[in-house]
Design an enzyme around this catalytic site. Sequence first.
Site, PDB file in Angstrom:
ATOM      1  CB  SER A 186       6.740   3.096   5.599  1.00 24.38           C
ATOM      2  OG  SER A 186       6.087   2.963   4.341  1.00 24.38           O
ATOM      3  CG  ASP A 427       1.098   9.249   1.899  1.00 20.80           C
ATOM      4  OD1 ASP A 427       0.675   8.210   1.356  1.00 20.80           O
ATOM      5  OD2 ASP A 427       1.882   9.243   2.858  1.00 20.80           O
ATOM      6  CG  HIS A 430       2.398   5.951   4.308  1.00 19.01           C
ATOM      7  ND1 HIS A 430       2.977   6.576   3.217  1.00 19.01           N
ATOM      8  CD2 HIS A 430       3.257   4.961   4.684  1.00 19.01           C
ATOM      9  CE1 HIS A 430       4.136   6.004   2.944  1.00 19.01           C
ATOM     10  NE2 HIS A 430       4.333   5.016   3.810  1.00 19.01           N
TER      11      HIS A 430
END
Length: 448
Positions: A186, A427, A430
């Site tokens: 990702s 998060d 990312h």
Amino acid sequence: MQRWRQKKTPFPLFALLFCAFIVASIFYTESNREIQIQVESQASVTDVTSHALFTASLPTNFSNHFPKRLYSDKLDWSKACSSSRNYSIHDGWISSKGKPDLESGSPTRCDVFSGRWIIDNASHPLYNEGDCPYMSDQLACRKHGRPDSMYQKWRWQPHDCNLKRWNAIEMLEKLRGKRLMFVGDSLDRGQWISMVCLLQSAIGNGSKSMSPNARLTIFRAEEYNASVEFYWAPLLVESNSDDPVNHRMADRIIRPDSVLKHASEWEKADILIFNTYLWWRQGNIKLLWSSDEDGVCEELDGLGAMKFAMEAWADWVDSNVNPLEKKVFFVTMSPTHLWSREWQPGSDGNCFDEKTPINMDGYWGSGSDGPTMRMVESVLGRLESKVSILNITQLSEYRKDGHPSIYRKFWETLSPQQLSNPVSYSDCIHWCLPGVPDVWNELLFHFL
């Protein structure tokens, strides 16, 4: 540096193995399974002391499995690894001293990976989040309520030179008639989305398209006969996590000697950008060697398993890449910012509510693993000019402010306890877009 040379298997040994295979085939057949036999010669390490990147040696029996590989197009991963045994031969074969020093592969003497972040309201962001129809809800931080926008306005400035300024038309011309493919997880997908957003505004509405979301997702720039693609392969080798949607497994299983399934797509691209890292840091990995049909797997820590996968990938690059025809880049690890005490002693948070970069030259947190970097050095070292390194780790280390934190779409329902404590579900892995991955692509543009 001397190259790895292939060993020729002695003919009598080959004949013996061939006969054994014929006999085994007679007594063990399955009507619904097609098996392709792939025999690859093993490589041996020669004198590697002349190259600074060789800081680790291979386990003594690394290639023992390789002369007897069987590749099957279909594998029921749910029935794989009915039992497992520890793999321990690798113990001690990776150095843990010193900080990694990956070579940049820069065409000049300037190290564009060493520098600082500066505010640039004039040129940044390079695109607007809301103007990119291909933006991911996982990375669209402003859309999901992030109140500040300063994280979009930082520009990377090398210490002793200038990074080539981004130009979408020039990049599209570089890609004319070519396929650019990002391969990884990702984080690599985030870099791909960044590239698509950087390019799409320079293309007319009727001259661009996006394929449905699948393992291979393709953005097409029709006028340039160019494509920018993302291929989901988080562990590089074949694994039980190769489904781009259903990849959360209790046990991570890989075929450490098998890249052919993925490479059948890689080999079609003209420019390849590879990345792998975080998926190896989630506990032990089970190794299902392609020659093993009894369901017994070996179990190894993430670093050792990653070493095997990287070597299998490097073998493919070494055997299949002509640098005059195909360009290959490897992106170093993307750091996390999970512990604010590392940049602010005494605090007990993470990237949540961070609004400025770390202003500490040479900062190196626990989100970037030194032994893993040194292992990557050793593997890339033998590929010489066939792979260029995009060393994004140090420059990304400074950007504790660049993560989505709580400002993204979460597909799982958050509990009241989590919602009351934003740090608990932030998060910090990312990156928001526009943001840090845009600089990774500026570096790619600089080297193409």
